[in-house]
Design a protein around this motif. Structure first.
Motif, PDB file in Angstrom:
ATOM      1  N   LYS A   3       1.000  -1.306  -0.122  1.00 62.24           N
ATOM      2  CA  LYS A   3      -0.099   0.085   0.108  1.00 62.24           C
ATOM      3  C   LYS A   3       0.922   1.261   0.115  1.00 62.24           C
ATOM      4  CE  LYS A   3      -3.528  -2.252   2.755  1.00 62.24           C
ATOM      5  NZ  LYS A   3      -2.831  -3.597   3.094  1.00 62.24           N
ATOM      6  N   THR A   4       0.422   2.336  -0.212  1.00 61.32           N
ATOM      7  CA  THR A   4       0.960   3.683  -0.314  1.00 61.32           C
ATOM      8  C   THR A   4       0.164   4.521   0.730  1.00 61.32           C
ATOM      9  OG1 THR A   4       1.448   3.628  -2.468  1.00 61.32           O
ATOM     10  CG2 THR A   4       1.456   5.830  -1.489  1.00 61.32           C
ATOM     11  N   PHE A   5       1.041   4.888   1.782  1.00 62.15           N
ATOM     12  CA  PHE A   5       0.462   5.743   2.897  1.00 62.15           C
ATOM     13  C   PHE A   5       1.035   7.085   2.875  1.00 62.15           C
ATOM     14  CE2 PHE A   5       0.526   1.407   4.631  1.00 62.15           C
ATOM     15  CZ  PHE A   5      -0.920   1.197   5.178  1.00 62.15           C
ATOM     16  N   VAL A   6      -0.003   8.231   2.836  1.00 59.69           N
ATOM     17  CA  VAL A   6       0.354   9.381   2.821  1.00 59.69           C
ATOM     18  C   VAL A   6       0.046   9.927   4.378  1.00 59.69           C
ATOM     19  CG1 VAL A   6      -0.343  11.725   1.690  1.00 59.69           C
ATOM     20  CG2 VAL A   6      -0.585   9.651   0.261  1.00 59.69           C
ATOM     21  N   LEU A   7       1.198  10.410   4.617  1.00 61.15           N
ATOM     22  CA  LEU A   7       1.015  10.976   6.113  1.00 61.15           C
ATOM     23  C   LEU A   7       1.033  12.441   6.317  1.00 61.15           C
ATOM     24  CD1 LEU A   7       4.248   8.860   7.673  1.00 61.15           C
ATOM     25  CD2 LEU A   7       1.979   8.290   7.305  1.00 61.15           C
ATOM     26  N   ASP A   8       0.181  12.718   7.289  1.00 58.39           N
ATOM     27  CA  ASP A   8      -0.253  13.999   7.688  1.00 58.39           C
ATOM     28  C   ASP A   8       0.661  14.379   8.605  1.00 58.39           C
ATOM     29  OD1 ASP A   8      -1.604  16.616   8.285  1.00 58.39           O
ATOM     30  OD2 ASP A   8      -3.109  15.418   9.225  1.00 58.39           O
ATOM     31  N   GLU A  14       2.869  13.474  16.670  1.00 61.33           N
ATOM     32  CA  GLU A  14       2.646  12.706  17.818  1.00 61.33           C
ATOM     33  C   GLU A  14       3.802  11.446  17.928  1.00 61.33           C
ATOM     34  OE1 GLU A  14      -0.325   8.860  18.647  1.00 61.33           O
ATOM     35  OE2 GLU A  14      -1.375  10.508  18.408  1.00 61.33           O
ATOM     36  N   ASP A  15       4.275  10.983  16.821  1.00 62.01           N
ATOM     37  CA  ASP A  15       5.246   9.776  16.895  1.00 62.01           C
ATOM     38  C   ASP A  15       6.211  10.021  15.916  1.00 62.01           C
ATOM     39  OD1 ASP A  15       6.484   7.517  17.276  1.00 62.01           O
ATOM     40  OD2 ASP A  15       4.950   6.027  16.468  1.00 62.01           O
ATOM     41  N   PRO A  16       7.484  10.475  16.143  1.00 61.88           N
ATOM     42  CA  PRO A  16       8.560  10.437  15.153  1.00 61.88           C
ATOM     43  C   PRO A  16       8.853   9.337  14.469  1.00 61.88           C
ATOM     44  CG  PRO A  16       8.775  11.990  16.966  1.00 61.88           C
ATOM     45  CD  PRO A  16       7.809  10.972  17.309  1.00 61.88           C
ATOM     46  N   ASN A  17       8.654   8.196  15.229  1.00 62.99           N
ATOM     47  CA  ASN A  17       9.068   7.009  14.733  1.00 62.99           C
ATOM     48  C   ASN A  17       8.048   6.499  13.713  1.00 62.99           C
ATOM     49  OD1 ASN A  17      11.638   6.633  16.066  1.00 62.99           O
ATOM     50  ND2 ASN A  17      10.230   6.289  18.283  1.00 62.99           N
ATOM     51  N   ALA A  18       7.130   6.994  13.368  1.00 64.54           N
ATOM     52  CA  ALA A  18       6.003   6.694  12.443  1.00 64.54           C
ATOM     53  C   ALA A  18       6.508   6.535  11.212  1.00 64.54           C
ATOM     54  CB  ALA A  18       4.681   7.697  12.455  1.00 64.54           C
ATOM     55  N   LEU A  19       7.620   7.182  10.728  1.00 63.25           N
ATOM     56  CA  LEU A  19       8.396   6.929   9.616  1.00 63.25           C
ATOM     57  C   LEU A  19       8.732   5.268   9.222  1.00 63.25           C
ATOM     58  CD1 LEU A  19      10.871   9.789   9.885  1.00 63.25           C
ATOM     59  CD2 LEU A  19       8.717   9.638   8.223  1.00 63.25           C
ATOM     60  N   GLN A  23       5.969  -1.099   7.776  1.00 63.60           N
ATOM     61  CA  GLN A  23       6.550  -2.199   7.394  1.00 63.60           C
ATOM     62  C   GLN A  23       7.164  -2.122   5.900  1.00 63.60           C
ATOM     63  OE1 GLN A  23       3.000  -4.993   8.036  1.00 63.60           O
ATOM     64  NE2 GLN A  23       3.600  -5.062  10.071  1.00 63.60           N
ATOM     65  N   ASP A  24       6.583  -2.817   4.938  1.00 62.65           N
ATOM     66  CA  ASP A  24       7.249  -3.105   3.639  1.00 62.65           C
ATOM     67  C   ASP A  24       6.194  -2.025   2.754  1.00 62.65           C
ATOM     68  OD1 ASP A  24       4.859  -4.594   3.314  1.00 62.65           O
ATOM     69  OD2 ASP A  24       6.136  -6.155   2.294  1.00 62.65           O
ATOM     70  N   ASN A  25       5.580  -1.245   3.204  1.00 64.39           N
ATOM     71  CA  ASN A  25       4.829  -0.318   2.238  1.00 64.39           C
ATOM     72  C   ASN A  25       5.476   0.738   1.689  1.00 64.39           C
ATOM     73  OD1 ASN A  25       2.276  -2.008   2.251  1.00 64.39           O
ATOM     74  ND2 ASN A  25       2.416  -1.648   4.387  1.00 64.39           N
ATOM     75  N   GLU A  26       4.816   1.777   0.871  1.00 64.62           N
ATOM     76  CA  GLU A  26       5.601   2.783   0.486  1.00 64.62           C
ATOM     77  C   GLU A  26       4.832   4.012   1.468  1.00 64.62           C
ATOM     78  OE1 GLU A  26       6.302   5.359  -3.715  1.00 64.62           O
ATOM     79  OE2 GLU A  26       4.060   4.236  -3.377  1.00 64.62           O
ATOM     80  N   ILE A  27       5.838   5.264   1.680  1.00 66.28           N
ATOM     81  CA  ILE A  27       5.240   6.040   2.751  1.00 66.28           C
ATOM     82  C   ILE A  27       5.628   7.605   1.910  1.00 66.28           C
ATOM     83  CG2 ILE A  27       5.851   7.495   4.839  1.00 66.28           C
ATOM     84  CD1 ILE A  27       7.012   4.622   5.864  1.00 66.28           C
TER      85      ILE A  27
END
Length: 443
Positions: A3-8, A14-19, A23-27
């Motif tokens: 999947k491709t996740f677009v991060l707000d 909230e969580d700098p480690n959200a990067l 897992q193996d998806n596209e950010i």
């Protein structure tokens, strides 16, 4: 399927480690998110620290490759800063105002439109902590999700600190006869028991017999709960949960106690009474330290005149109110009480970093307004021989970036429930007044 996740921006704040949580998806990080992070990085609070940490993480990734084309992460995924798709033509039809939120929506929308006719195209998902951003995304046909990695458990599964078991009446008779019993193995197959958890035994046949027991984690046995028969600094527990809390507060072998519950249930009052008893009467601790986060409810009142104590007084007035209640008919104010009792200190949490606090009874009020990082900072300051009590109501949060599931208090309760160093009780019955209980339940 990937999947491709677009991060707000709200996710990274909230969580700098959200990067590294996808897992193996596209950010995809829209370029406007970097602009918003840049505007937050100078703040001298948790948001500022998180913005700076995200900046450092992105800089490390930049050294490994081109963020515009994508940098492969250790988990197999890919992270990319999106500088295209910034045109708002499609989104403007529905949301004509040019805002940062709409620019982020445009990135997700344009990526989705670009791929909708492609076979095996990666699904585009917008991840945001902002409810209205998710609602707007849904209106555009974009899949939108809350960021859940920072949450502990759903509200209905909160650890209460006690459970009720229906058992044969013979077991209840045994514990009154011997003061201690070993539960049959079948109960351990059905339930998870935690250190210092209270087990309320009730007759499974509907009889009136019952017993309140305490789980001894080292022997895996239940001990009959010997509740205190005398007042603690004039305060007598009025209900079962308050009695449980007194047991944990007075137990010197439990260095961390968490008390949660609605307003008016007596959490702060009991903690202050126990702290005064342990410091003033028994001299177990050298000082009673009371602190709370400086987070306003509603509009901030701005700068306050005077020295530190004068500036703090509006924030810590609830502590004074409880002290005055404990001292009953004492004619002086709370300030006079503090002068007479030199072992009490009331301080802000602002300057706790770098300190070591040994041999003190520490009460942190309104702990639900603290982040996980702030809670960790506080507990890691606790020195040898100290006890820390965290108090709060996860349903009354004034910090705009926290909720009942991701605040620091809930985090501590759930993460440490399996360890013998921690004990917890959830209060449910209000004792302030009938009106206060009605407001807590209904409003």
């Amino acid at each position: 399927m990937k999947k491709t996740f677009v991060l707000d921006t709200s996710v990274l704040l909230e969580d700098p480690n959200a990067l590294y949580q996808f897992q193996d998806n596209e950010i995809i990080i829209p370029i406007v998110v970097l602009e918003e992070l840049d505007g937050k990085k100078r703040l001298e609070n948790q948001l500022g620290r998180n913005a700076r940490q995200v900046s450092r993480e992105l800089d490390k990734l930049r050294e490994r490759g081109d963020l515009q084309t994508g940098v492969t992460l250790e988990g197999g995924g890919c992270i990319k800063v999106e500088i295209n798709h910034k045109h708002l033509t499609a989104v403007k039809e529905y949301f004509p105002q040019v805002t940062n939120d709409n620019r982020i929506l445009a990135v997700a929308f344009n990526l989705m439109e670009e791929r909708k006719n492609q076979e095996d195209a990666e699904k585009v998902i917008l991840v945001s902590k902002d409810i209205l951003v998710r609602v707007k995304a849904h209106a555009l046909g974009i899949i939108a999700q809350d960021y859940m990695a920072g949450r502990m458990v759903p509200k209905r599964e909160y650890y209460q600190g006690y459970i009720t078991l229906e058992v044969p009446s013979s077991l209840i008779n045994d514990i009154y006869s011997h003061g201690k019993i070993n539960l049959p193995e079948e109960y351990f197959e059905l339930y998870d028991f935690y250190p210092h958890e209270f087990i309320i035994l009730k007759d499974q046949e509907g009889g009136s017999q019952s017993a309140v027991t305490y789980y001894e984690y080292d022997t895996m046995a239940l001990r009959l709960m010997p509740f205190p028969t005398q007042d603690v600094w004039g305060i007598h527990p009025r209900n079962l949960q308050q009695k449980m809390a007194i047991e944990l507060l007075l137990n010197e072998d439990i260095p961390l106690v968490t008390l949660t519950g609605k307003a008016g249930t007596g959490k702060t009052l009991l903690a202050l009474a126990a702290g005064l008893y342990k410091t003033e009467d028994l001299n177990v601790y050298k000082k009673l330290l009371v602190a709370k986060p400086i987070v306003p409810m509603g509009k901030d009142i701005g700068y306050l005149p005077g020295d530190k104590d004068q500036k703090l007084k509006p924030w810590i007035q609830p502590i004074y109110d409880n002290l005055e209640y404990i001292f009953g008919d004492y004619k002086g104010g709370a300030g006079d009480i503090l002068v007479g009792l030199r072992k009490i200190a009331i301080e802000p949490l602002t300057f706790i970093r770098g300190r070591s606090i040994p041999q003190q009874f520490i009460i942190i009020d309104e702990a639900q307004n603290l982040t996980k990082h702030e809670i960790k900072t506080i507990i890691s300051r606790v020195g040898e021989g100290s006890k820390v009590v965290l108090i709060g109501d996860p349903e009354q949060i004034d910090n705009p970036y926290l909720d009942s599931c991701n605040n620091g208090l809930t985090y501590v309760v759930e993460k440490l429930k399996e360890y013998p160093e921690a004990g917890h009780v959830t209060f449910t019955k209000g004792e302030r007044s009938r009106l206060a209980q009605l407001a807590a339940d209904v409003l």
